[in-house]
Design a protein around this motif. Structure first.
Motif, PDB file in Angstrom:
ATOM      1  N   LEU A   1     -28.885  18.970  11.559  1.00  0.00           N
ATOM      2  CA  LEU A   1     -29.149  20.369  10.784  1.00  0.00           C
ATOM      3  C   LEU A   1     -27.932  21.053  10.688  1.00  0.00           C
ATOM      4  CD1 LEU A   1     -30.880  23.124  10.985  1.00  0.00           C
ATOM      5  CD2 LEU A   1     -30.676  23.372  13.203  1.00  0.00           C
ATOM      6  N   LEU A   2     -26.370  20.477  11.200  1.00  0.00           N
ATOM      7  CA  LEU A   2     -25.529  20.879  10.624  1.00  0.00           C
ATOM      8  C   LEU A   2     -24.948  20.292   9.275  1.00  0.00           C
ATOM      9  CD1 LEU A   2     -22.440  22.275  10.915  1.00  0.00           C
ATOM     10  CD2 LEU A   2     -22.578  20.165  11.635  1.00  0.00           C
ATOM     11  N   GLY A   3     -25.517  19.415   8.668  1.00  0.00           N
ATOM     12  CA  GLY A   3     -25.182  18.697   7.682  1.00  0.00           C
ATOM     13  C   GLY A   3     -25.998  19.651   6.560  1.00  0.00           C
ATOM     14  N   LEU A   4     -27.346  20.392   7.074  1.00  0.00           N
ATOM     15  CA  LEU A   4     -28.143  21.187   6.342  1.00  0.00           C
ATOM     16  C   LEU A   4     -27.908  22.363   6.089  1.00  0.00           C
ATOM     17  CD1 LEU A   4     -31.561  19.691   7.639  1.00  0.00           C
ATOM     18  CD2 LEU A   4     -30.752  19.041   5.558  1.00  0.00           C
ATOM     19  N   LEU A   5     -27.515  22.972   6.611  1.00  0.00           N
ATOM     20  CA  LEU A   5     -26.710  24.194   6.770  1.00  0.00           C
ATOM     21  C   LEU A   5     -25.609  24.476   5.999  1.00  0.00           C
ATOM     22  CD1 LEU A   5     -26.336  25.479  10.587  1.00  0.00           C
ATOM     23  CD2 LEU A   5     -27.852  26.856   8.726  1.00  0.00           C
ATOM     24  N   ALA A   6     -24.224  23.428   5.729  1.00  0.00           N
ATOM     25  CA  ALA A   6     -23.319  23.207   5.153  1.00  0.00           C
ATOM     26  C   ALA A   6     -23.701  22.904   3.513  1.00  0.00           C
ATOM     27  CB  ALA A   6     -22.680  22.304   5.378  1.00  0.00           C
ATOM     28  N   THR A   7     -24.847  22.249   3.125  1.00  0.00           N
ATOM     29  CA  THR A   7     -25.305  22.128   2.140  1.00  0.00           C
ATOM     30  C   THR A   7     -26.086  23.299   1.212  1.00  0.00           C
ATOM     31  OG1 THR A   7     -27.160  20.429   2.596  1.00  0.00           O
ATOM     32  CG2 THR A   7     -24.741  19.853   2.098  1.00  0.00           C
ATOM     33  N   ALA A   8     -27.261  24.448   2.755  1.00  0.00           N
ATOM     34  CA  ALA A   8     -28.009  25.199   1.950  1.00  0.00           C
ATOM     35  C   ALA A   8     -27.133  25.813   1.016  1.00  0.00           C
ATOM     36  CB  ALA A   8     -28.465  25.631   2.764  1.00  0.00           C
ATOM     37  N   ARG A   9     -28.551  26.487  -0.003  1.00  0.00           N
ATOM     38  CA  ARG A   9     -27.681  27.400  -1.042  1.00  0.00           C
ATOM     39  C   ARG A   9     -28.959  28.375  -2.064  1.00  0.00           C
ATOM     40  NH1 ARG A   9     -23.736  24.225  -0.819  1.00  0.00           N
ATOM     41  NH2 ARG A   9     -22.688  23.287  -2.102  1.00  0.00           N
TER      42      ARG A   9
ATOM     43  N   ASP B   1     -28.399  32.295  -5.680  1.00  0.00           N
ATOM     44  CA  ASP B   1     -26.913  32.500  -6.610  1.00  0.00           C
ATOM     45  C   ASP B   1     -26.590  31.464  -6.521  1.00  0.00           C
ATOM     46  OD1 ASP B   1     -28.722  34.075  -7.931  1.00  0.00           O
ATOM     47  OD2 ASP B   1     -27.706  35.885  -6.143  1.00  0.00           O
ATOM     48  N   GLY B   2     -26.579  29.856  -5.597  1.00  0.00           N
ATOM     49  CA  GLY B   2     -25.790  29.607  -5.964  1.00  0.00           C
ATOM     50  C   GLY B   2     -24.608  29.555  -4.321  1.00  0.00           C
ATOM     51  N   GLY B   3     -25.072  30.463  -3.826  1.00  0.00           N
ATOM     52  CA  GLY B   3     -23.899  30.956  -2.583  1.00  0.00           C
ATOM     53  C   GLY B   3     -24.268  29.913  -1.731  1.00  0.00           C
ATOM     54  N   GLN B   4     -23.406  29.812  -1.021  1.00  0.00           N
ATOM     55  CA  GLN B   4     -23.490  28.683   0.713  1.00  0.00           C
ATOM     56  C   GLN B   4     -22.622  29.688   1.766  1.00  0.00           C
ATOM     57  OE1 GLN B   4     -20.619  25.772  -1.557  1.00  0.00           O
ATOM     58  NE2 GLN B   4     -21.428  24.833   0.057  1.00  0.00           N
ATOM     59  N   LEU B   5     -22.439  29.151   2.799  1.00  0.00           N
ATOM     60  CA  LEU B   5     -21.948  29.886   4.426  1.00  0.00           C
ATOM     61  C   LEU B   5     -20.492  29.101   4.573  1.00  0.00           C
ATOM     62  CD1 LEU B   5     -24.717  29.088   7.233  1.00  0.00           C
ATOM     63  CD2 LEU B   5     -24.299  31.285   5.960  1.00  0.00           C
ATOM     64  N   ASP B   6     -19.546  29.487   4.163  1.00  0.00           N
ATOM     65  CA  ASP B   6     -18.334  28.976   4.616  1.00  0.00           C
ATOM     66  C   ASP B   6     -18.119  28.762   6.084  1.00  0.00           C
ATOM     67  OD1 ASP B   6     -17.942  31.000   6.370  1.00  0.00           O
ATOM     68  OD2 ASP B   6     -17.141  32.239   4.932  1.00  0.00           O
ATOM     69  N   ALA B   7     -17.186  27.807   6.385  1.00  0.00           N
ATOM     70  CA  ALA B   7     -16.594  27.475   7.293  1.00  0.00           C
ATOM     71  C   ALA B   7     -17.101  28.477   8.788  1.00  0.00           C
ATOM     72  CB  ALA B   7     -15.621  26.767   7.704  1.00  0.00           C
ATOM     73  N   THR B   8     -17.169  29.691   8.776  1.00  0.00           N
ATOM     74  CA  THR B   8     -16.203  30.262   9.823  1.00  0.00           C
ATOM     75  C   THR B   8     -17.821  31.062   9.883  1.00  0.00           C
ATOM     76  OG1 THR B   8     -14.612  31.163   9.520  1.00  0.00           O
ATOM     77  CG2 THR B   8     -15.919  33.055  10.740  1.00  0.00           C
ATOM     78  N   GLU B   9     -18.861  30.807   8.672  1.00  0.00           N
ATOM     79  CA  GLU B   9     -20.119  31.370   8.531  1.00  0.00           C
ATOM     80  C   GLU B   9     -21.150  30.253   9.663  1.00  0.00           C
ATOM     81  OE1 GLU B   9     -21.250  33.900   4.796  1.00  0.00           O
ATOM     82  OE2 GLU B   9     -20.370  32.268   4.668  1.00  0.00           O
ATOM     83  N   LEU B  10     -20.457  29.318   9.444  1.00  0.00           N
ATOM     84  CA  LEU B  10     -21.619  28.469   9.549  1.00  0.00           C
ATOM     85  C   LEU B  10     -20.886  28.367  11.461  1.00  0.00           C
ATOM     86  CD1 LEU B  10     -20.723  24.659   7.472  1.00  0.00           C
ATOM     87  CD2 LEU B  10     -22.621  25.399   8.075  1.00  0.00           C
ATOM     88  N   ARG B  11     -20.024  28.182  11.393  1.00  0.00           N
ATOM     89  CA  ARG B  11     -19.390  27.912  13.881  1.00  0.00           C
ATOM     90  C   ARG B  11     -20.401  29.389  14.289  1.00  0.00           C
ATOM     91  NH1 ARG B  11     -15.155  31.477  14.618  1.00  0.00           N
ATOM     92  NH2 ARG B  11     -13.716  29.709  14.203  1.00  0.00           N
ATOM     93  N   GLU B  12     -20.441  30.539  13.118  1.00  0.00           N
ATOM     94  CA  GLU B  12     -20.707  31.556  13.538  1.00  0.00           C
ATOM     95  C   GLU B  12     -23.369  31.071  13.531  1.00  0.00           C
ATOM     96  OE1 GLU B  12     -18.301  35.425  12.926  1.00  0.00           O
ATOM     97  OE2 GLU B  12     -20.050  34.341  11.527  1.00  0.00           O
TER      98      GLU B  12
END
Length: 449
Positions: free
Chosen positions: A230-238, A241-252
């Motif tokens: 799930l972490l990998g899927l979160l990291a590559t989710a778009r 508009d092509g936006g994604q979660l940054d490292a802080t948002e991923l951690r949260e």
């Protein structure tokens, strides 16, 4: 002075209902409902620090707050702010554009089809739990702790994949510390600044830093590598508009999933086992279904979920009597009328699954354990918000199917291997971030032949 025309417990002259709420908040909610009806005002705390909040108990009121007028009720209470401060501004606590953006990114990872791919990780952890329980010398285990460990390992395996062992010890050791800190501050009329070097503050800060560090290390090590956890899927989710979660948002998001994804499931499983241990006929009926579906001792899969309707009913009834979220808070933006009572703008309003799930107008003999309440026919006859353990409306829990899948498959794996007897017939409860057990929930296991 409180408006005596508005129903609610008078409490003590100087501190209102503070002692009753601290002693047993869940009982205080139930007593207030029994004595004052579906809309109740509580006051608690000394003058100058006194808090006023409203409890609403009818399904109609719950629907109004969570769905019908959801735009008027926001997650702005002191309790949500404490969660936000410790665990970050993830999907549980974010609002407005932040929430909409996060939901768009994350929703595709929690479709039924995607969640069903997590069944293998759930089954692996269930098998490990069976092996451990089979080795217990006297056959007695404490269900709350065991289910918390199982659910935490399952959600951590789904999140972190092969990095699960690195994360699990840190999460197991530090989550309870931070959760207790949030609970204490969330319910306190006086919250001292977090930066003050008090022992409780320092302990909570150390726990927070440890959790942040292990998540950040795993995220940084992944980089741009694609993985199927799930972490990998979160990291590559778009988003579109092509936006994604940054490292802080991923951690949260990871921290919120760990929090919400294991405590709720653990509560459901704990009380399903406890109730089945008290009701052998219902236990045997569930086991017969499990034996039929999982014939030959095979590992449960996502495809088995729909073939286990009675096991699902057992869990739904356990969640009725012991909902993981016993109260759900919001803050009103504008003055509104709930159940004929005018609630001012800026009021803290709580709906209570714990009380509504026992509302005698909607549940016959509400204290009785009866999984047949949840046959499809009987569910269709009830108000939509007579049972709402996952909340409702636009902020309903995104992980509903994940929690049910994990609970049903986990319970099926345990019932296939063990007969269960409740050792503790009464369990002391408390309200924290989720429903808490404050006394042991021991069960005796007998390995089936």
């Amino acid at each position: 002075m409180p408006d005596t025309r508005i129903p609610g417990p008078p409490g003590l002259p100087l501190i209102g209902s503070m002692l009753d709420l601290r002693r047993d908040a869940l009982q205080a909610y139930r007593d207030a409902f029994r004595e004052h009806g579906d809309v109740v005002r509580f006051t608690a705390g000394p003058p100058g620090l006194r808090a006023t909040f409203w409890m609403v108990y009818s399904p109609e009121a719950a629907q109004q707050v969570l769905a019908g007028e959801s735009a008027n009720f926001r997650k702005e209470s002191a309790f949500y702010e404490e969660i936000r401060q410790s665990f970050g501004n993830g999907l549980l606590t974010s609002q407005d554009e932040d929430y909409q953006r996060q939901r768009r990114l994350i929703q595709p990872l929690f479709t039924r089809r995607r969640v069903d791919t997590y069944a293998e990780a759930i089954a692996v952890e269930a098998e490990a739990l069976v092996e451990r329980w089979a080795a217990v010398p006297d056959g007695v285990v404490e269900a709350a702790g065991e289910m918390s460990g199982f659910a935490l390992r399952a959600v951590a395996r789904i999140l972190f994949g092969t990095d699960v062992e690195e994360a699990i010890a840190t999460v197991r050791d530090n989550f309870p510390i931070l959760g207790a800190f949030v609970r204490t501050r969330g319910f306190s009329p006086l919250r001292l600044p977090r930066q003050w070097p008090l022992p409780a503050h320092k302990e909570a800060l150390a726990a927070e830093q440890a959790l942040y560090a292990v998540c950040d290390q795993i995220i940084a090590r992944r980089g741009d590598a694609e993985t199927e956890d799930l972490l990998g899927l979160l990291a590559t989710a778009r988003d579109e508009d092509g936006g994604q979660l940054d490292a802080t948002e991923l951690r949260e998001q990871v921290l919120v999933f760990l929090l919400a994804g294991h405590e709720t499931t653990a509560t459901s499983l704990t009380f399903a086992l406890h109730l089945l241990g008290l009701h052998p006929k219902e236990q045997e009926r569930a086991r017969e279904e499990v034996d039929r579906v999982l014939a030959g001792g095979r590992r449960p899969t996502a495809e088995d979920y729909n073939a286990l309707p009675y096991t699902t009913q057992v869990l739904k009834e356990a969640m009725r009597l012991f909902p993981a979220a016993p109260a759900i808070g919001r803050r009103s933006v504008a003055e509104t009328v709930i159940g004929g009572v005018t609630v001012p703008a800026g009021s803290d309003v709580l709906v209570s699954p714990y009380v509504t799930h026992r509302h005698p107008a909607h549940w016959e003999d509400p204290e009785r354990f009866d999984p047949d309440r949840f046959t499809p026919e009987r569910e269709a006859q009830r108000h939509r918000y007579a049972w709402f353990p996952f909340g409702g409306g636009p902020r309903a829990c995104i992980g509903q199917h994940f929690s049910m899948l994990e609970s049903v498959l986990g319970l099926a794996a345990l019932l296939r291997e063990f007969e269960i007897e409740a050792v503790d017939t009464e369990v002391e409860l408390g309200q924290g971030i989720t429903l808490e057990t404050r006394s042991p929930v021991r069960i005796r296991l007998t390995r089936r032949g």
